[in-house]
Design a protein around this motif. Structure first.
Motif, PDB file in Angstrom:
ATOM      1  N   ALA A 210       1.244  -1.246   0.243  1.00 36.05           N
ATOM      2  CA  ALA A 210      -0.473  -0.274   0.436  1.00 36.05           C
ATOM      3  C   ALA A 210       0.735   1.267  -0.411  1.00 36.05           C
ATOM      4  N   TYR A 227      -9.086   5.916   0.049  1.00 34.41           N
ATOM      5  CA  TYR A 227      -8.621   4.626  -0.381  1.00 34.41           C
ATOM      6  C   TYR A 227      -8.399   4.471  -2.092  1.00 34.41           C
ATOM      7  N   ALA A 229      -8.670   1.475  -4.472  1.00 28.12           N
ATOM      8  CA  ALA A 229      -8.195   0.100  -4.407  1.00 28.12           C
ATOM      9  C   ALA A 229      -7.812  -0.414  -6.063  1.00 28.12           C
ATOM     10  N   VAL A 312      -4.539   6.766   0.050  1.00 28.15           N
ATOM     11  CA  VAL A 312      -3.554   5.437   0.084  1.00 28.15           C
ATOM     12  C   VAL A 312      -4.203   4.432  -1.293  1.00 28.15           C
ATOM     13  N   ALA A 314      -4.233   0.965  -2.535  1.00 24.15           N
ATOM     14  CA  ALA A 314      -3.348  -0.306  -2.932  1.00 24.15           C
ATOM     15  C   ALA A 314      -3.590  -1.295  -4.424  1.00 24.15           C
ATOM     16  N   SER A 322       2.881  -7.117  -4.267  1.00 23.89           N
ATOM     17  CA  SER A 322       2.391  -7.551  -3.605  1.00 23.89           C
ATOM     18  C   SER A 322       2.557  -9.427  -3.713  1.00 23.89           C
ATOM     19  N   ILE A 340      -6.908  -4.070   2.844  1.00 20.36           N
ATOM     20  CA  ILE A 340      -6.518  -2.728   3.296  1.00 20.36           C
ATOM     21  C   ILE A 340      -7.074  -1.275   4.661  1.00 20.36           C
TER      22      ILE A 340
END
Length: 808
Positions: A210, A227, A229, A312, A314, A322, A340
């Protein structure tokens, strides 16, 4: 220009005074100033970037015109005349960066503001009192400039809030967070979060990278988190996915009939119960040891960084740096993305790197998290929200998939996302499997990855196109009742990539779920809308996130309309509604009654069309979709004239609106034991329509903060030339799936069957004089497989009905 602002919070004069004092626009003795003198002071403070040069401030004020022959400095400092609304808004429009003569005329400022829907202060007299000036200035600070952002945001981007450089907490003005955080000293960190998964079967839990970007002030205060994704965040494998892209020039095949019911194809999840034990923690560090220099930014995230939000990014399982393998949309990917949030909510372990087992916590997070992003990024928001995970307070879900079957399939047919013929779940998995980009890491998992990819290819089942356990495992609509996060949904009514059915299904599924939900429908394809001139979308999201993540009581739920829809006829026009696609009554139109056949078969019953095209024409269409679309919707002498039936209404006498799903009931036959039917609803009539995509108005005009990122200002415009037609919506069905997408029925040649389907939902404004058209055809060059088979289709017009949710 037309301005639509919903995020201005009504405020009492007492609170306006207090807020203006808080941001240093008012001082105690200002409350007794003459209106002209007060306005002069307010304008002077707005030019704070020139605070060390009083002469520069005067020059800037003198460059503004108050009347035809008097500049603002002279009028406000020397004139004994009263300050009226016309003078105030003559000056205000120039502060809002509108140009005299080009945009508005002097002394006609209020007329221009009303025409442009810019807010005007409500006063009892045209002569402004001291209090009226305060109210007008407060409103002006919250008014959009010509370049699509509030005046307070504009002057903040020029350094106004530098006087707050010692502030260590969010600053709220009119219910919205202000850009007072230092984006020149952002902290960039990398952590590795341990997910309760082992998708690469190496006996260890998958670690997920992340990337964190947070303001330096978050070392002193806890901050909210946005966040994103994004499986694309660590890079993509375009060459691999191109090699895997499926051939679509294949014949439609007969399917073995079945009597499946839902329980026969229901998925019960893929998650293994034998998850390896967590790693043993060997130490703890307050700060990660790894950083990065550049993030794959999203402009709305950039906007909130300067307002004190941490960001963030990720990419999830199977991506570079990852661990694990890509699965494309199932519960394993959902758990990956959810992990996350659990770390940000202090309920999961993360490490400084993948080998030392040194724990690091998200101690700077206030445990109030929102998810952001479009397309796959929005899809993962829906997936995670359906888990009911704690800490996730809201989703800003843009162009999101709610069921992957509705992305890659349609009623028993393999159907491509627009522009990506031949793509499927396996192609997308290979494209986003960025572990491939690190050869040493890939070496350890390449055999597992081949097995995984082969499994996806097999179970996605391009041979039948049926709904099965694979697709049921990727249907988030089943778990909508678990959602606890408030949801903002944004979708394009002309998005043929993630088609509108995805957002319509989610919107309807959320009706009885006790969360706040808002819907924005725009006229674009697969795009973001936070840089439009005509709508204060970013301001509304500021109001929304300030409420959801900072717990500020700012009336966000009430001020933001439930449904906001962009008009497809009038540029820069948005309408608000209480609902969408919930019509109580639909208008039923029957072929050969309200819909008249416009092709060459008038009087012939049943009516017939073919699917086969001569090779030269077929090959041209497979390479040039625009040409195919034009010929499909075009005149009777089109090369497609034998491959379609075109029905049209008479010209409409009044404006009408289509609101939701058009339902087709058709009685049809195929000359073979296979068959597919496609339907396109068309707006016919010579007209100048909106451009297909938003057009650039001003490059880098939108400023996200002081010495910070910029974005282009865009807007839909009217096309330069009129066009004769426009696609409204479409739908496709395999005639063997006439009951549902998993039950397969027999199809006997030349036998008529009743077939029903919903077209993709829409909201469409049909002006008076236009004709509503329905085209019935078979292979769709841009969407379906293209077998170019010698199949003749017949329909019985006396048993064909179109239900349209139509209102005036």
């Amino acid at each position: 220009m037309k301005n639509h602002q919903f995020a201005i919070k009504p405020t009492s004069i007492k609170d306006e005074i207090n807020e203006l004092k808080m941001i240093h626009f008012l001082e105690p003795n200002d409350l007794n100033q003459q209106p002209r003198k007060l306005m002069l002071k307010l304008i002077s403070r707005a030019f704070l970037e020139h605070q060390n040069a009083a002469s520069n401030i005067k020059e800037n004020i003198a460059s503004l015109l108050a009347t035809e022959d008097t500049n603002a400095l002279e009028y406000l400092s020397k004139s004994n005349r009263p300050l009226n609304k016309i003078i105030f808004y003559n000056i205000a429009l120039q502060l809002l960066r509108f140009k005299l003569t080009f945009d508005f005329k002097i002394n006609q400022s209020q007329t221009f503001m009303k025409k442009s829907r810019l807010p005007i202060v409500n006063t009892s007299s045209d002569i402004l009192s001291n209090q009226d000036v305060i109210k007008a200035w407060y409103l002006l600070l919250n008014t959009h400039t010509k370049f699509g952002q509030t005046y307070i945001d504009t002057i903040a981007a020029h350094g106004y809030y530098q006087q707050f450089n010692d502030l260590k907490k969010p600053l709220i003005f009119n219910g919205k967070t202000q850009p007072v955080f230092d984006t020149n000293q952002l902290i960039r960190e990398v952590v590795y979060i341990e997910a309760p998964l082992d998708t690469d079967h190496d006996g260890k839990r998958d670690l997920l990278k992340a990337d964190i970007v947070r303001p330096k002030e978050s070392n002193q205060i806890k901050v909210p988190v946005l966040y994103t994704a994004s499986p694309y965040n660590q890079g993509v494998n375009d060459q691999l996915s191109d090699q895997l892209t499926h051939q679509v020039n294949v014949k439609l095949k007969h399917k073995t009939p079945n009597h499946y019911q839902y329980q026969d194809i229901e998925s019960h999840g893929n998650q293994s119960k034998n998850i390896p034990k967590p790693r043993k923690i060997k130490g703890e560090s307050k700060y990660p040891t790894q950083s990065f220099s550049r993030e794959m930014g999203y402009t709305l995230n950039n906007y909130f960084l300067s307002r004190g939000f941490a960001i963030v990014y990720a990419a999830g399982i199977g991506t570079k740096d990852s661990e694990g393998l890509r699965t494309t949309g199932d519960d394993l990917e959902t758990i990956s993305a959810k992990s996350i949030i659990e770390w940000l909510d202090n309920r999961r372990i993360a490490f400084t790197n993948k080998t030392d087992h040194i724990q690091v916590k998200a101690w700077w997070s206030n445990q109030h998290i929102a998810m952001t992003g479009r397309s796959y990024l929005g899809t993962l928001q829906t997936a995670v929200a359906t888990t009911g995970v704690d800490g996730l307070k809201t989703c800003l879900s843009e162009a999101a998939i709610s069921s992957w079957y509705d992305y890659y399939r349609d009623n028993g047919l393999v159907v491509a996302p627009g522009g990506f013929q031949g793509e499927d779940c396996d192609v997308l998995a290979d494209e986003t499997f960025s572990r491939f980009q690190k050869a040493g890491d890939y070496q350890h998992v390449k055999d597992q990855w081949k097995k995984q990819l082969d499994s996806i290819t097999k179970h996605q089942d391009r041979l039948t196109g049926n709904y099965n356990q694979f697709w049921d495992a990727r249907n988030y609509l089943k778990d909508v009742s678990h959602i606890k996060a408030d949801i903002v949904m944004v979708h394009g009514l002309n998005d043929w990539n993630v088609k509108p059915r995805n957002v319509e299904h989610l919107w309807n599924a959320l009706r009885n779920v006790p969360v706040q939900k808002k819907l924005f429908l725009h006229q674009g394809p697969h795009i973001y809308i936070n840089n439009f001139q005509s709508l204060d979308f970013t301001d509304m999201m500021n109001l929304w996130l300030t409420n959801k993540l900072l717990d500020v009581d700012n009336d966000a739920n009430q001020l933001i309309p439930d449904v906001t829809i962009q008009d497809n006829v009038k540029p820069q026009t948005w309408h608000t509604y209480q609902d969408w696609s919930n019509a109580k009554n639909a208008l039923s139109l029957q072929i050969d009654n309200q819909f008249k056949l416009s092709d060459h078969q008038n009087g012939i019953k049943p009516m017939q069309f073919n699917d086969y095209l001569v090779p030269d024409i077929f090959n041209k269409y497979t390479k040039h979709y625009n040409k195919w679309y034009k010929d499909l919707m075009g005149n009777n002498d089109s090369p497609m004239s034998n491959n379609r039936l075109v029905f049209k209404t008479n010209p409409l006498k009044h404006d009408h609106y289509i609101d939701g799903k058009v339902h087709i009931k058709i009685n049809a036959a195929s000359s073979q034991n296979v068959g597919l039917l496609s339907f396109m609803l068309v707006d016919y009539g010579e007209a100048t329509r909106l451009t297909h995509t938003p057009q650039l108005l001003s490059r880098n005009a939108i400023e996200a903060g002081y010495l910070w990122k910029r974005d282009d200002l865009k807007e839909f415009k009217l096309q330069k030339h009129p066009t004769p037609f426009k696609k409204i919506t479409e739908g496709h069905i395999n005639m063997q799936n006439r009951h549902n997408s998993y039950q397969v029925d027999e199809l006997k040649p030349h036998q008529f069957y009743n077939v029903e389907l919903d077209l993709q939902p829409t909201f469409y404004h049909l002006p008076a004089g236009r004709q509503l058209g329905l085209i019935v055809y078979a292979s769709d060059m841009a969407m379906t497989i293209r077998g170019n088979q010698k199949i003749q289709y017949s329909i019985d017009p006396t048993k064909t009905i179109i239900h349209i949710p139509l209102w005036k």
